[in-house]
Design a protein around this motif. Structure first.
Motif, PDB file in Angstrom:
ATOM      1  N   ARG A  27     -20.257 -45.893 -11.364  1.00  0.00           N
ATOM      2  CA  ARG A  27     -19.582 -44.804 -10.644  1.00  0.00           C
ATOM      3  C   ARG A  27     -18.079 -45.029 -10.676  1.00  0.00           C
ATOM      4  NH1 ARG A  27     -21.265 -43.880  -4.555  1.00  0.00           N
ATOM      5  NH2 ARG A  27     -20.440 -45.967  -4.448  1.00  0.00           N
ATOM      6  N   HIS A  28     -17.325 -43.936 -10.733  1.00  0.00           N
ATOM      7  CA  HIS A  28     -15.861 -44.032 -10.686  1.00  0.00           C
ATOM      8  C   HIS A  28     -15.459 -44.759  -9.415  1.00  0.00           C
ATOM      9  CE1 HIS A  28     -11.645 -42.935 -10.641  1.00  0.00           C
ATOM     10  NE2 HIS A  28     -11.779 -42.484 -11.891  1.00  0.00           N
ATOM     11  N   ASN A  32     -14.953 -40.103  -3.951  1.00  0.00           N
ATOM     12  CA  ASN A  32     -14.866 -39.843  -2.521  1.00  0.00           C
ATOM     13  C   ASN A  32     -16.080 -39.014  -2.102  1.00  0.00           C
ATOM     14  OD1 ASN A  32     -14.251 -38.393  -0.030  1.00  0.00           O
ATOM     15  ND2 ASN A  32     -12.189 -39.225  -0.245  1.00  0.00           N
ATOM     16  N   THR A  33     -16.916 -39.571  -1.233  1.00  0.00           N
ATOM     17  CA  THR A  33     -18.158 -38.897  -0.823  1.00  0.00           C
ATOM     18  C   THR A  33     -17.907 -37.680   0.062  1.00  0.00           C
ATOM     19  OG1 THR A  33     -18.395 -40.420   1.030  1.00  0.00           O
ATOM     20  CG2 THR A  33     -19.553 -40.984  -1.006  1.00  0.00           C
ATOM     21  N   GLU A  34     -16.731 -37.580   0.670  1.00  0.00           N
ATOM     22  CA  GLU A  34     -16.428 -36.427   1.525  1.00  0.00           C
ATOM     23  C   GLU A  34     -15.869 -35.252   0.728  1.00  0.00           C
ATOM     24  OE1 GLU A  34     -14.103 -37.543   4.931  1.00  0.00           O
ATOM     25  OE2 GLU A  34     -15.391 -39.260   5.356  1.00  0.00           O
ATOM     26  N   THR A  35     -14.950 -35.533  -0.208  1.00  0.00           N
ATOM     27  CA  THR A  35     -14.304 -34.452  -0.965  1.00  0.00           C
ATOM     28  C   THR A  35     -14.883 -34.289  -2.364  1.00  0.00           C
ATOM     29  OG1 THR A  35     -12.623 -35.931  -1.874  1.00  0.00           O
ATOM     30  CG2 THR A  35     -12.132 -34.868   0.252  1.00  0.00           C
ATOM     31  N   PHE A  36     -15.681 -35.260  -2.798  1.00  0.00           N
ATOM     32  CA  PHE A  36     -16.281 -35.285  -4.137  1.00  0.00           C
ATOM     33  C   PHE A  36     -15.244 -35.375  -5.255  1.00  0.00           C
ATOM     34  CE2 PHE A  36     -19.534 -33.307  -1.477  1.00  0.00           C
ATOM     35  CZ  PHE A  36     -20.565 -34.207  -1.686  1.00  0.00           C
TER      36      PHE A  36
END
Length: 116
Positions: A27-28, A32-36
């Motif tokens: 994974r990069h 960011n899990t909130e903003t993707f």
């Protein structure tokens, strides 16, 4: 995790399909899990795919070296985008990640993991 290649319908077994186990998912590092943002991942397969009429590589923007791992938006035989998310049935809107933004990361990551 497995990757299915050469499938027209993944719900049916087809002679053109190849199912290859994923050895490593990368994974990069700035996802960011909130903003993707940075929603991109490379999959290192356990073995190479057999290329034929239903499974082939595709060029990345500004690159002729690497194949594509999934759902491309193709223009002039170059993968410009990959599916990020959308409706399961494939109806619009589909959201694509612009591959050209990640080519430096892709090349750097592949080079780093080639020696492992």
């Amino acid at each position: 995790m497995n990757v299915t290649l050469g499938a027209h319908d993944i719900n049916k077994k087809e002679n053109t399909q190849q199912v290859i186990p994923v050895l490593q998912a990368i994974r990069h590092e700035n996802f960011n899990t909130e903003t993707f943002t940075n929603d991109v991942m490379l999959l290192k397969l356990k073995y190479k795919a057999q290329l034929h009429a239903y499974v082939d590589t595709i060029a990345l923007p500004h690159s002729e070296d690497w194949g594509d791992a999934g759902g491309p938006l193709v223009c002039n035989n170059v993968s410009q985008g990959m599916v990020s998310y959308g409706h399961v049935d494939g109806k619009p809107p589909q959201v694509f990640t612009r591959i050209s933004s990640f080519v430096p990361w892709i090349k750097r990551t592949i080079k780093q993991f080639e020696h492992r």
